[in-house]
Design a protein around this motif. Structure first.
Motif, PDB file in Angstrom:
ATOM      1  N   LEU A  20      14.004  62.612 -30.835  1.00  0.00           N
ATOM      2  CA  LEU A  20      15.451  62.411 -30.798  1.00  0.00           C
ATOM      3  C   LEU A  20      15.804  60.949 -31.057  1.00  0.00           C
ATOM      4  N   THR A  21      15.008  60.047 -30.536  1.00  0.00           N
ATOM      5  CA  THR A  21      15.228  58.627 -30.819  1.00  0.00           C
ATOM      6  C   THR A  21      15.047  58.360 -32.304  1.00  0.00           C
ATOM      7  N   ASP A  22      13.988  58.918 -32.892  1.00  0.00           N
ATOM      8  CA  ASP A  22      13.749  58.706 -34.321  1.00  0.00           C
ATOM      9  C   ASP A  22      14.801  59.403 -35.183  1.00  0.00           C
ATOM     10  N   LEU A  23      15.280  60.559 -34.758  1.00  0.00           N
ATOM     11  CA  LEU A  23      16.377  61.216 -35.464  1.00  0.00           C
ATOM     12  C   LEU A  23      17.616  60.326 -35.434  1.00  0.00           C
ATOM     13  N   THR A  24      17.891  59.730 -34.289  1.00  0.00           N
ATOM     14  CA  THR A  24      19.043  58.838 -34.161  1.00  0.00           C
ATOM     15  C   THR A  24      18.862  57.598 -35.038  1.00  0.00           C
ATOM     16  N   LEU A  25      17.656  57.070 -35.098  1.00  0.00           N
ATOM     17  CA  LEU A  25      17.380  55.941 -35.996  1.00  0.00           C
ATOM     18  C   LEU A  25      17.587  56.354 -37.451  1.00  0.00           C
ATOM     19  N   ALA A  26      17.215  57.582 -37.791  1.00  0.00           N
ATOM     20  CA  ALA A  26      17.443  58.089 -39.155  1.00  0.00           C
ATOM     21  C   ALA A  26      18.935  58.129 -39.460  1.00  0.00           C
ATOM     22  N   VAL A  27      19.731  58.581 -38.499  1.00  0.00           N
ATOM     23  CA  VAL A  27      21.186  58.635 -38.681  1.00  0.00           C
ATOM     24  C   VAL A  27      21.749  57.215 -38.823  1.00  0.00           C
ATOM     25  N   CYS A  28      21.278  56.303 -37.992  1.00  0.00           N
ATOM     26  CA  CYS A  28      21.722  54.906 -38.107  1.00  0.00           C
ATOM     27  C   CYS A  28      21.379  54.345 -39.484  1.00  0.00           C
ATOM     28  N   THR A  29      20.177  54.639 -39.942  1.00  0.00           N
ATOM     29  CA  THR A  29      19.720  54.106 -41.227  1.00  0.00           C
ATOM     30  C   THR A  29      20.549  54.648 -42.383  1.00  0.00           C
ATOM     31  N   ILE A  30      20.779  55.956 -42.429  1.00  0.00           N
ATOM     32  CA  ILE A  30      21.539  56.498 -43.559  1.00  0.00           C
ATOM     33  C   ILE A  30      22.984  56.021 -43.511  1.00  0.00           C
ATOM     34  N   ASN A  31      23.544  55.851 -42.327  1.00  0.00           N
ATOM     35  CA  ASN A  31      24.891  55.282 -42.250  1.00  0.00           C
ATOM     36  C   ASN A  31      24.919  53.877 -42.844  1.00  0.00           C
ATOM     37  N   ALA A  32      23.905  53.081 -42.562  1.00  0.00           N
ATOM     38  CA  ALA A  32      23.842  51.728 -43.118  1.00  0.00           C
ATOM     39  C   ALA A  32      23.656  51.762 -44.637  1.00  0.00           C
ATOM     40  N   TRP A  33      22.756  52.622 -45.119  1.00  0.00           N
ATOM     41  CA  TRP A  33      22.563  52.737 -46.574  1.00  0.00           C
ATOM     42  C   TRP A  33      23.851  53.193 -47.257  1.00  0.00           C
ATOM     43  N   ASN A  34      24.561  54.146 -46.640  1.00  0.00           N
ATOM     44  CA  ASN A  34      25.841  54.602 -47.203  1.00  0.00           C
ATOM     45  C   ASN A  34      26.801  53.430 -47.347  1.00  0.00           C
ATOM     46  N   ARG A  35      26.883  52.607 -46.344  1.00  0.00           N
ATOM     47  CA  ARG A  35      27.815  51.492 -46.378  1.00  0.00           C
ATOM     48  C   ARG A  35      27.444  50.482 -47.468  1.00  0.00           C
ATOM     49  N   LEU A  36      26.152  50.244 -47.651  1.00  0.00           N
ATOM     50  CA  LEU A  36      25.723  49.351 -48.730  1.00  0.00           C
ATOM     51  C   LEU A  36      26.048  49.957 -50.095  1.00  0.00           C
ATOM     52  N   ALA A  37      25.704  51.227 -50.284  1.00  0.00           N
ATOM     53  CA  ALA A  37      25.927  51.873 -51.585  1.00  0.00           C
ATOM     54  C   ALA A  37      27.409  51.951 -51.925  1.00  0.00           C
ATOM     55  N   ILE A  38      28.244  52.268 -50.944  1.00  0.00           N
ATOM     56  CA  ILE A  38      29.684  52.358 -51.186  1.00  0.00           C
ATOM     57  C   ILE A  38      30.274  50.969 -51.429  1.00  0.00           C
ATOM     58  N   SER A  39      29.923  50.007 -50.598  1.00  0.00           N
ATOM     59  CA  SER A  39      30.478  48.651 -50.725  1.00  0.00           C
ATOM     60  C   SER A  39      30.178  48.019 -52.076  1.00  0.00           C
ATOM     61  N   PHE A  40      28.966  48.271 -52.573  1.00  0.00           N
ATOM     62  CA  PHE A  40      28.548  47.621 -53.808  1.00  0.00           C
ATOM     63  C   PHE A  40      28.508  48.570 -55.002  1.00  0.00           C
ATOM     64  N   ALA A  41      29.164  49.744 -54.850  1.00  0.00           N
ATOM     65  CA  ALA A  41      29.389  50.697 -55.941  1.00  0.00           C
ATOM     66  C   ALA A  41      28.104  51.107 -56.654  1.00  0.00           C
ATOM     67  N   ALA A  42      27.114  51.543 -55.875  1.00  0.00           N
ATOM     68  CA  ALA A  42      25.892  52.073 -56.487  1.00  0.00           C
ATOM     69  C   ALA A  42      26.269  53.291 -57.330  1.00  0.00           C
ATOM     70  N   GLU A  43      25.684  53.398 -58.514  1.00  0.00           N
ATOM     71  CA  GLU A  43      26.073  54.430 -59.475  1.00  0.00           C
ATOM     72  C   GLU A  43      25.433  55.779 -59.153  1.00  0.00           C
ATOM     73  N   ALA A  44      26.265  56.754 -58.828  1.00  0.00           N
ATOM     74  CA  ALA A  44      25.780  58.105 -58.577  1.00  0.00           C
ATOM     75  C   ALA A  44      25.134  58.647 -59.836  1.00  0.00           C
ATOM     76  N   GLY A  45      24.003  59.323 -59.659  1.00  0.00           N
ATOM     77  CA  GLY A  45      23.282  59.928 -60.768  1.00  0.00           C
ATOM     78  C   GLY A  45      22.141  59.079 -61.294  1.00  0.00           C
ATOM     79  N   SER A  46      22.084  57.827 -60.874  1.00  0.00           N
ATOM     80  CA  SER A  46      21.040  56.938 -61.394  1.00  0.00           C
ATOM     81  C   SER A  46      19.712  57.070 -60.645  1.00  0.00           C
ATOM     82  N   TYR A  47      19.707  57.685 -59.487  1.00  0.00           N
ATOM     83  CA  TYR A  47      18.485  57.799 -58.687  1.00  0.00           C
ATOM     84  C   TYR A  47      17.546  58.839 -59.296  1.00  0.00           C
ATOM     85  N   GLN A  48      16.276  58.482 -59.357  1.00  0.00           N
ATOM     86  CA  GLN A  48      15.228  59.406 -59.790  1.00  0.00           C
ATOM     87  C   GLN A  48      14.284  59.632 -58.637  1.00  0.00           C
ATOM     88  N   SER A  49      14.089  60.888 -58.256  1.00  0.00           N
ATOM     89  CA  SER A  49      13.231  61.232 -57.114  1.00  0.00           C
ATOM     90  C   SER A  49      11.772  60.968 -57.451  1.00  0.00           C
TER      91      SER A  49
END
Length: 151
Positions: free
Chosen positions: A122-151
């Protein structure tokens, strides 16, 4: 993209990547599977409106074996029979932690979630949620281009 935030603050992004790696390693040890994390990351990204991250995590989810049906229904997960009780607990926890301002985390949600996750998981799940929230904020703030990611 407005700017390359990786090159603008390599030390800061290195720290973020370190946390992301911890979550990924813990997932393998604590049964927070890559598939479960991909669902959580996608749902949080939907809530935050991060097109780049939605694209990324749905690609990763498919690679982890996720079905199209479950990905399409993720924004309405409560109304479908497509998710396990454990996945529902993780998604509810992720939503509550993403929308935490003014809402908090109530005892019933905590107890329900703990039925499915150890303290460490549960702690690690919460850290995962914290991390994706932070990544979302970076990607949105700096206009990362949707569709450019390659898995």
């Amino acid at each position: 993209m407005r700017m390359n935030y990786f090159s603008a603050s390599p030390e800061g992004l290195e720290a973020m990547l370190g946390l992301q790696q911890h979550v990924a390693n813990s997932a393998k040890q604590e049964a927070l599977s890559d598939g479960l994390l991909a669902l959580v990351y996608t749902r949080v990204s939907q809530l935050n409106g991060c097109a780049y991250c939605i694209d990324m995590h749905t690609k990763d989810a498919r690679k982890a074996g996720e079905t199209e049906q479950r990905l399409y229904a993720l924004s309405a997960w409560r109304e479908t029979p497509f998710y396990t009780e454990r996945e529902r607990a993780a998604l509810a926890w992720a939503e509550a932690n993403t929308l935490i301002a003014g809402n908090g985390i109530d005892a019933a949600l905590y107890e329900t979630t703990r039925e499915h996750f150890s303290e460490k998981a549960l702690t690690d799940l919460t850290l995962a949620v914290c991390t994706i929230n932070a990544w979302n904020r970076l990607a949105i703030s700096f206009a990362a281009e949707a569709g450019s990611y390659q898995s």
